[in-house]
Design a protein around this motif. Structure first.
Motif, PDB file in Angstrom:
ATOM      1  N   THR A  10       1.328  -1.215   0.215  1.00 29.92           N
ATOM      2  CA  THR A  10       0.067   0.258  -0.067  1.00 29.92           C
ATOM      3  C   THR A  10       1.291   1.304   0.006  1.00 29.92           C
ATOM      4  N   VAL A  11       0.357   2.282  -0.908  1.00 29.75           N
ATOM      5  CA  VAL A  11       1.372   3.385  -0.778  1.00 29.75           C
ATOM      6  C   VAL A  11       0.844   4.326  -1.184  1.00 29.75           C
ATOM      7  N   SER A  12       1.452   5.569   0.260  1.00 28.78           N
ATOM      8  CA  SER A  12       0.352   6.806   0.680  1.00 28.78           C
ATOM      9  C   SER A  12       1.694   7.563   1.205  1.00 28.78           C
ATOM     10  N   ASP A  13       1.156   8.546   1.049  1.00 29.82           N
ATOM     11  CA  ASP A  13       1.587  10.045   1.105  1.00 29.82           C
ATOM     12  C   ASP A  13       1.611  10.360   2.756  1.00 29.82           C
ATOM     13  N   SER A  14       0.494  10.084   2.929  1.00 28.13           N
ATOM     14  CA  SER A  14       0.289  10.559   4.500  1.00 28.13           C
ATOM     15  C   SER A  14       0.217   9.396   6.005  1.00 28.13           C
ATOM     16  N   TRP A  15       0.838  10.762   6.826  1.00 27.48           N
ATOM     17  CA  TRP A  15       1.383   9.445   8.336  1.00 27.48           C
ATOM     18  C   TRP A  15      -0.005   8.801   8.501  1.00 27.48           C
ATOM     19  N   ASP A  40       5.618   5.313   1.706  1.00 26.22           N
ATOM     20  CA  ASP A  40       5.317   6.282   1.237  1.00 26.22           C
ATOM     21  C   ASP A  40       5.074   6.581  -0.762  1.00 26.22           C
ATOM     22  N   CYS A  41       5.071   7.266  -1.230  1.00 28.25           N
ATOM     23  CA  CYS A  41       5.490   7.592  -2.390  1.00 28.25           C
ATOM     24  C   CYS A  41       6.420   8.218  -3.486  1.00 28.25           C
ATOM     25  N   LEU A  42       7.807   7.909  -2.048  1.00 36.26           N
ATOM     26  CA  LEU A  42       8.963   7.859  -3.033  1.00 36.26           C
ATOM     27  C   LEU A  42       9.787   6.694  -2.720  1.00 36.26           C
ATOM     28  N   ALA A  43       9.355   5.243  -1.922  1.00 40.14           N
ATOM     29  CA  ALA A  43       9.588   4.202  -2.493  1.00 40.14           C
ATOM     30  C   ALA A  43       9.817   3.385  -3.153  1.00 40.14           C
ATOM     31  N   GLU A  44      10.629   2.608  -4.041  1.00 43.17           N
ATOM     32  CA  GLU A  44      10.607   2.730  -5.055  1.00 43.17           C
ATOM     33  C   GLU A  44       9.299   1.339  -4.909  1.00 43.17           C
ATOM     34  N   LEU A  45       8.568   0.962  -6.234  1.00 44.29           N
ATOM     35  CA  LEU A  45       7.177  -0.119  -6.479  1.00 44.29           C
ATOM     36  C   LEU A  45       8.007  -1.273  -6.644  1.00 44.29           C
ATOM     37  N   PRO A  46       7.457  -2.599  -6.332  1.00 43.65           N
ATOM     38  CA  PRO A  46       7.611  -3.985  -6.610  1.00 43.65           C
ATOM     39  C   PRO A  46       7.165  -4.028  -7.684  1.00 43.65           C
ATOM     40  N   GLU A  47       7.604  -5.235  -8.414  1.00 37.75           N
ATOM     41  CA  GLU A  47       7.034  -5.618  -9.868  1.00 37.75           C
ATOM     42  C   GLU A  47       6.138  -6.873  -9.898  1.00 37.75           C
ATOM     43  N   HIS A  83       2.878  11.519 -10.754  1.00 37.91           N
ATOM     44  CA  HIS A  83       4.172  10.940  -9.813  1.00 37.91           C
ATOM     45  C   HIS A  83       3.648   9.562 -10.153  1.00 37.91           C
ATOM     46  N   GLN A  84       2.177   9.040  -9.407  1.00 41.10           N
ATOM     47  CA  GLN A  84       2.263   7.587  -9.263  1.00 41.10           C
ATOM     48  C   GLN A  84       2.486   6.337 -10.827  1.00 41.10           C
ATOM     49  N   LEU A  85       1.128   7.611 -11.604  1.00 44.00           N
ATOM     50  CA  LEU A  85       1.417   6.651 -13.207  1.00 44.00           C
ATOM     51  C   LEU A  85       2.382   6.450 -13.524  1.00 44.00           C
ATOM     52  N   ALA A  86       3.338   7.625 -13.595  1.00 46.61           N
ATOM     53  CA  ALA A  86       4.660   7.650 -13.659  1.00 46.61           C
ATOM     54  C   ALA A  86       5.699   5.949 -13.012  1.00 46.61           C
ATOM     55  N   LYS A 126      16.893  26.273  17.541  1.00 45.44           N
ATOM     56  CA  LYS A 126      16.212  25.484  17.005  1.00 45.44           C
ATOM     57  C   LYS A 126      14.831  25.632  15.973  1.00 45.44           C
ATOM     58  N   ILE A 127      14.907  24.631  14.863  1.00 48.06           N
ATOM     59  CA  ILE A 127      13.339  24.499  14.033  1.00 48.06           C
ATOM     60  C   ILE A 127      13.178  23.535  14.018  1.00 48.06           C
ATOM     61  N   THR A 128      11.770  22.809  14.326  1.00 45.56           N
ATOM     62  CA  THR A 128      10.946  21.873  13.723  1.00 45.56           C
ATOM     63  C   THR A 128      10.454  21.477  12.914  1.00 45.56           C
ATOM     64  N   PHE A 129      10.462  20.698  11.714  1.00 43.31           N
ATOM     65  CA  PHE A 129       9.495  20.852  10.920  1.00 43.31           C
ATOM     66  C   PHE A 129       8.608  20.141  10.781  1.00 43.31           C
ATOM     67  N   VAL A 130       7.301  19.496  10.426  1.00 44.97           N
ATOM     68  CA  VAL A 130       6.342  19.150  11.071  1.00 44.97           C
ATOM     69  C   VAL A 130       5.161  18.904  10.121  1.00 44.97           C
ATOM     70  N   ASP A 131       5.028  17.237   9.391  1.00 43.36           N
ATOM     71  CA  ASP A 131       3.550  17.831   8.996  1.00 43.36           C
ATOM     72  C   ASP A 131       3.217  16.000   8.540  1.00 43.36           C
ATOM     73  N   GLU A 132       2.622  15.882   7.848  1.00 48.82           N
ATOM     74  CA  GLU A 132       1.801  14.903   8.138  1.00 48.82           C
ATOM     75  C   GLU A 132       1.764  14.178   6.573  1.00 48.82           C
ATOM     76  N   SER A 133       2.473  15.015   5.832  1.00 49.57           N
ATOM     77  CA  SER A 133       2.860  14.627   4.257  1.00 49.57           C
ATOM     78  C   SER A 133       4.840  14.363   4.384  1.00 49.57           C
ATOM     79  N   PHE A 134       4.437  12.402   3.521  1.00 50.61           N
ATOM     80  CA  PHE A 134       6.336  12.216   3.565  1.00 50.61           C
ATOM     81  C   PHE A 134       6.771  13.332   2.475  1.00 50.61           C
TER      82      PHE A 134
END
Length: 375
Positions: free
Chosen positions: A71-76, A100-107, A125-128, A256-264
């Protein structure tokens, strides 16, 4: 709200994440039902490899957990919801992989199920990526509300995969079927890059990052009114590409700066942009993929900066903003402050008064307001 998905081939209890005692939004939609009913007519071997995209809360992953599922999702939040609902239904996770959506897909994938995302650039991006792993033996089914399937949507399937047709609409949802006649393996679109006017900030945005092509007007207004002070720890909450945190770092080089998001993809973009624009700040920067500030250390932060969303996927809701405000209040040290920007009509000051018992209007214009609340 109904939590029981009951179909001829599937019986599941499904909840949104985080699971709330009073929930007004359902954890699946009619497109999920349409896809599951359609797949029920197919013959699936037990060793089948199933690839699922954008499964918001786990309906599809739970329905096919007995196969080799990726399962591929950009959302935490989606990742957490899938784990929650697999557990809720006492389903095995042994053959389930969530990435996440940047990881390699299975063949050599046998079945691909795609929930059409809200962002067309993410779909591209996903279709490519998919064009590199599918074969003429791969069955591809996509689904969405009929109103969200446009000619531009179908054109992307045609471009990256092959001959595409649509189903009749059922319960206001429609399916897309694509046939692979030749493997294309087309180039995956690069992140979008552009310069923020009058700031000497250069940004790179991955496909699913909010305001991918230019700075949104609310963010621009926020940047012009960020505080400068003796802050030691600042959080950019819901950071997107990180432009607010980068600006705060330049104004407050000691912090110190902390960046937080639920999107990978957002965090990947923020990392790249921080490296480009505040390289000297690098030892004092951290990046977290998280649901708001879940489980963040209490009383540990001086300043939280936030441009809260008012939707989740395609649903309009203010519960994410409310969670952000509550989590910020918990994370802030006494005397610390939360700064937010929002549309004037959203009346965020009412919520802030309930939490902080105070608010101050820092700046406003015809459309937006910047509010400070102090703990």
């Amino acid at each position: 709200m109904n939590t029981e998905l009951s179909l001829e081939s599937t019986e599941l209890s499904l909840y949104r994440y985080p699971k709330r005692s009073v929930e007004q939004l359902q954890a699946w939609d009619s497109a999920d039902e349409y896809m599951i009913n359609t797949v029920a007519d197919l013959t699936l071997a037990k060793q089948f490899s199933v690839l699922i995209f954008n499964d918001s809360f786990g309906a599809l992953t739970c329905a096919y957990n007995q196969y080799n599922v990726t399962t591929v999702s950009d959302s935490w939040i989606s990742h957490a919801a899938i784990a929650q609902n697999l557990d809720e239904n006492e389903l095995s996770t042994e053959q389930v992989k969530v990435q996440d959506c940047l990881a390699e897909l299975p063949e050599n994938v046998d079945l691909v199920l795609i929930k059409i995302p809200r962002t067309l650039s993410l779909l591209e991006h996903q279709l490519a990526m998919l064009s590199h792993v599918v074969t003429p033996n791969t069955t591809i089914i996509a689904g969405a509300k009929a109103k969200d399937i446009h000619n531009s949507t179908l054109a992307l399937f045609e471009k990256y995969l092959g001959e595409t047709k649509t189903s009749l609409a059922k319960k206001k949802s429609r399916l897309i079927f694509t046939t692979i006649t030749e493997t294309k393996a087309l180039e995956i679109p690069a992140p979008m890059t552009w310069d923020v006017p009058k700031t000497n900030i250069s940004l790179s945005n991955h496909a699913n990052v909010f305001s991918r092509n230019n700075l949104d007007i609310g963010g621009n207004f926020f940047m012009q009114n960020l505080p400068k002070g003796e802050y030691q720890h600042i959080i950019d909450l819901g950071c997107g590409n990180g432009v607010i945190g980068i600006t705060a770092a330049r104004l407050n080089p000691q912090a110190k700066i902390t960046f937080v998001d639920e999107s990978f993809m957002a965090i990947a973009s923020a990392k790249e942009n921080a490296a480009t624009n505040i390289a000297s700040h690098e030892p004092d920067v951290e990046f977290l993929v998280n649901n708001c500030l879940y489980d963040y250390e209490p009383h540990s932060v001086d300043l939280v900066l936030c441009n809260p969303p008012f939707h989740q996927e395609k649903a309009i809701t203010d519960h994410i903003a409310w969670q952000m405000f509550k989590d910020a209040h918990r994370a802030l040290a006494w005397g610390g402050a939360l700064y937010i920007v929002g549309n004037r009509h959203l009346d965020y000051h009412i919520k802030l008064d309930r939490l902080f018992d105070n608010h101050e209007i820092i700046a406003s214009n015809a459309k937006f307001v910047i509010i400070k609340a102090q703990k």
